[in-house]
Motif scaffolding. Structure first.
Motif, short mmCIF file in Angstrom:
data_model
loop_
_atom_site.label_atom_id
_atom_site.label_comp_id
_atom_site.label_asym_id
_atom_site.label_seq_id
_atom_site.Cartn_x
_atom_site.Cartn_y
_atom_site.Cartn_z
N GLU A 41 -31.95 -28.07 -38.38
CA GLU A 41 -31.56 -27.74 -39.67
C GLU A 41 -30.41 -27.09 -39.91
O GLU A 41 -29.57 -26.76 -39.05
CB GLU A 41 -32.70 -26.53 -39.85
N VAL A 42 -30.19 -27.11 -40.88
CA VAL A 42 -28.72 -26.03 -41.56
C VAL A 42 -29.39 -24.70 -41.85
O VAL A 42 -30.58 -24.35 -41.85
CB VAL A 42 -28.19 -26.59 -42.67
N ALA A 43 -28.38 -23.67 -41.81
CA ALA A 43 -28.70 -22.27 -42.21
C ALA A 43 -29.39 -22.29 -43.68
O ALA A 43 -28.78 -22.85 -44.59
CB ALA A 43 -27.63 -21.52 -41.97
N GLU A 146 -36.98 -37.94 -38.27
CA GLU A 146 -38.14 -36.85 -37.94
C GLU A 146 -37.72 -35.58 -37.23
O GLU A 146 -38.35 -34.57 -37.18
CB GLU A 146 -39.28 -37.63 -37.33
N ALA A 147 -36.52 -35.66 -36.45
CA ALA A 147 -36.12 -34.44 -35.92
C ALA A 147 -35.51 -33.47 -36.63
O ALA A 147 -35.49 -32.52 -36.21
CB ALA A 147 -35.20 -34.87 -34.66
N PHE A 148 -35.42 -33.73 -37.96
CA PHE A 148 -34.92 -32.92 -38.84
C PHE A 148 -35.98 -32.27 -39.71
O PHE A 148 -37.03 -32.74 -40.18
CB PHE A 148 -33.72 -33.42 -39.97
N TYR A 149 -35.71 -31.05 -40.21
CA TYR A 149 -36.46 -30.38 -41.00
C TYR A 149 -36.61 -31.19 -42.44
O TYR A 149 -35.39 -31.36 -42.95
CB TYR A 149 -35.90 -28.72 -41.47
N PRO A 150 -37.60 -31.55 -42.82
CA PRO A 150 -37.60 -32.48 -44.06
C PRO A 150 -36.80 -31.98 -45.33
O PRO A 150 -36.26 -32.95 -45.78
CB PRO A 150 -39.20 -32.53 -44.55
N LEU A 151 -36.94 -30.41 -45.57
CA LEU A 151 -36.22 -30.31 -46.72
C LEU A 151 -34.60 -30.51 -46.71
O LEU A 151 -33.89 -30.35 -47.66
CB LEU A 151 -36.53 -28.86 -47.38
N HIS A 152 -33.99 -30.77 -45.41
CA HIS A 152 -32.49 -30.83 -45.35
C HIS A 152 -32.21 -32.29 -45.16
O HIS A 152 -30.99 -32.40 -45.36
CB HIS A 152 -32.14 -30.07 -44.04
#
Length: 163
Positions: A41-43, A146-152
């Protein structure tokens, strides 16, 4: 009782790694985070009641990364007015994302930022805070979204030119 969406802010922080354009990513590790823990994710974080979104973004980035934001793209064009006892602000983020299912209801305003300072190793909510080149992040996002938080994902895809 009516359930409401939670306003949040996120920061795509631009930087350099080995002389190449990079951005800051981290692994999500929230208490009680469930299946989302371990995602990249990003901050980002929640906006407190009546908190200016730019103040919230600076607070969240500092808490999660140790960095201080030196520039938020679009902050200079925000409009603040006070009328009839209301102070209101209008702003243009890089991208606004809303989840329509899953997790809990969030409306996320993502901004492009620059920051300075020294990275923390980890916090109570994140681990593996690091710079990744734009190219490496682009490839990772293409191969394993799929490795990333969906909202980002949408903001990162737009920023990195991933379709």
């Amino acid at each position: 009782m009516e359930a409401l969406a939670i306003p949040c802010v996120g920061a795509i922080i631009r930087g350099q790694k080995d002389g190449q354009d990079a951005l800051l990513i981290q692994k999500r590790q929230k208490p009680g985070g469930g299946i989302e823990n371990g995602m990249l994710e990003v901050a980002a974080g929640k906006v407190r009641e009546y908190e200016n979104v730019f103040v919230a973004l600076r607070r969240e980035v500092r808490e999660e990364t140790g960095l201080s934001i030196s520039r938020i793209v679009g902050e200079e064009s925000s409009i603040v007015r006070t009328v009839n006892g209301y102070e209101v602000m209008s702003f243009t983020p890089f991208l606004t994302t809303q989840n329509l299912s899953g997790g809990y209801s969030i409306i996320l305003h993502t901004f492009i930022c620059e920051a300075e300072g020294h990275l923390l190793g980890e916090t109570g909510e994140t681990t593996n805070i690091r710079w990744i080149t734009r190219q490496d992040c682009r490839e990772l996002l293409r191969r394993t979204p799929e490795a990333f938080y969906p909202l980002h994902i949408n903001a990162l895809s737009l920023f990195l030119g991933v379709e």
